[in-house]
Design an enzyme around this catalytic site. Structure first.
Site, PDB file in Angstrom:
ATOM      1  CG  ASP A 191      53.239  48.005  36.254  1.00 37.01           C
ATOM      2  OD1 ASP A 191      53.710  47.426  37.242  1.00 37.01           O
ATOM      3  OD2 ASP A 191      53.707  49.041  35.770  1.00 37.01           O
ATOM      4  CG  ASP A 220      57.636  47.920  42.021  1.00 37.10           C
ATOM      5  OD1 ASP A 220      58.773  47.695  42.454  1.00 37.10           O
ATOM      6  OD2 ASP A 220      57.221  49.066  41.814  1.00 37.10           O
TER       7      ASP A 220
END
Ligand code: GLY
Length: 398
Positions: A119, A177
């Site tokens: 992330d 994602d």
């Protein structure tokens, strides 16, 4: 750079920041611009309320139904959205108070440049990347390059992807994602001339395009690979309703990610992919007329199922960019849909009242419903992509 000089340069930087060359030029509508200017003024005032409630050593995440604020640590995937939103608001209109709050939060985040996390692109590019649009401080470039190096270490050439979640030995889990983290890698190649970052991003995008998508361009959330052979072991949808369902935000990550990869590479296969995803979303009978999706397209309980404002905001932002790369008919379709989303999110059904919902801009997002966390709450990433969508809309036709 002194703040008074900084803000005189913002208008020029704003055009560059959103300055992808548009194939079809669509002019913004005056009534939508008026709505957006009202939303952005509100957002600035609302974040000044929120900032009074954020502990000095952390970042805001949500406001609980019991009336308390929930923060996240700098290592959380959501940490960069709050400073990133503050800087976006400053790109729109100079505001020293919001800018200084953004700078305070960057200090907390800097150490994350070496975190071992898929992330890191969300965390560092949304925060330091946006700060750099306001002020080309060389330290931001160093931090972002270290972040890109950290992300590159998660690449497995056998699989062709950077790893998402921790995996059992011999396995390698990749979520849709992760498309969003590729922008950091594409930026690193542009900043250094070292093509290794872009090669990783392109490999990741190609592998995701091959294995994450169904024939109708909806996507699975997670593909688990054999880390030695790159063979697919299993396809799942962990944050959605079912493995074969279309998780609302996941469709947004794919749409945004492939649109961005087309911007960065001009490879027509990414444009085809983004258009396919947009068509899946916009022609789905499960998309409400106001175009803010349910948390999952296939959730039971419609029309009373939870909506996800964050997914709607991501769609709006991505569709406005995608509109710039397509023919006039599709461009109008995408911008019309984005306008509908912006109008819906600006209504009292989704936009917080001043000082309400703890100071977040939007209500009604869904974090992880199957896990029972962050359901029907405000979330920083909904605010971030809503503000980004509005800035992109304001930049239409420029
Ligand atoms: N990246 C995690 C999420 O979309 O919830």
């Amino acid at each position: 750079m002194k703040i008074r000089y900084l803000f005189t340069a913002i208008a020029c930087f704003a055009a560059v920041s959103f300055g992808y060359a548009q194939k079809t030029v669509i002019k913004p509508k005056p009534e939508i611009l008026k709505l957006i200017n009202d939303d952005l003024s509100f957002a600035g005032a609302q974040y000044k309320f929120l900032m009074k409630h954020v502990p000095a050593d952390s970042l805001p995440e949500t406001f609980r139904p019991d009336g308390t604020w929930q923060s996240c640590a700098a290592k959380s995937w959501t940490s960069g959205f709050y400073p990133g939103t503050l800087f976006y608001l400053c790109l729109d209109k100079k505001d020293t108070m919001l800018y200084n709050e953004g700078l305070r939060r960057l200090k907390i985040m800097e150490s994350q440049k070496t975190i071992n996390s898929h992330d890191i692109g969300f965390m560092m590019y949304c925060s330091f990347g946006n700060a750099m649009k306001l002020n080309a401080d060389p330290s931001y470039k160093d931090i972002l390059l270290t972040s890109a190096q950290s992300l590159s270490k998660r690449f497995n050439p056998k699989v062709g992807c950077t790893m998402s979640w921790g995996s059992k030995p011999g396995e390698f889990r990749v979520i849709i994602d992760n498309m969003m983290n590729l922008e950091l890698l594409m930026w690193a190649t542009k900043a250094t001339g070292d093509s290794s970052y872009a090669k990783i991003a392109i490999s990741h995008a190609n592998t995701t395009m091959k294995n994450h998508f169904r024939p109708d361009y909806s996507s699975y959330h997670l593909v688990n690979y054999n880390s030695e052979t790159g063979q697919v072991i299993r396809k799942q949808t962990v944050q959605g309703y079912a493995d074969d369902s279309a998780w609302g935000r996941g469709q947004g990550w794919g749409l945004y990610g492939f649109t961005m990869m087309y911007r960065e590479t001009k490879d027509p296969k990414y444009l085809k992919q983004a258009k396919g995803i947009a068509n899946f979303i916009l022609s789905s009978p499960n998309l409400p007329a106001d175009k803010v999706p349910y948390w999952d397209f296939n959730t039971p309980g419609k029309p009373n199922a939870f909506r996800d404002a964050s997914a709607g905001a991501i769609y709006a932002s991505a569709l406005i960019e995608l509109a710039g790369y397509v023919d006039a008919v599709n461009a109008k379709r995408y911008v019309d849909a984005a306008e509908t989303i912006i109008k819906t999110l600006s209504s009292s059904a989704f936009r917080s009242p001043y000082g309400g919902t703890g100071g977040f801009i939007l209500k009604h997002s869904v974090g992880h419903l199957p896990k029972g966390v962050l359901i029907d709450v405000p979330l920083t990433y909904a605010d971030y992509y809503f503000v980004e969508a509005m800035l992109r809309y304001k930049n239409l036709g420029k």
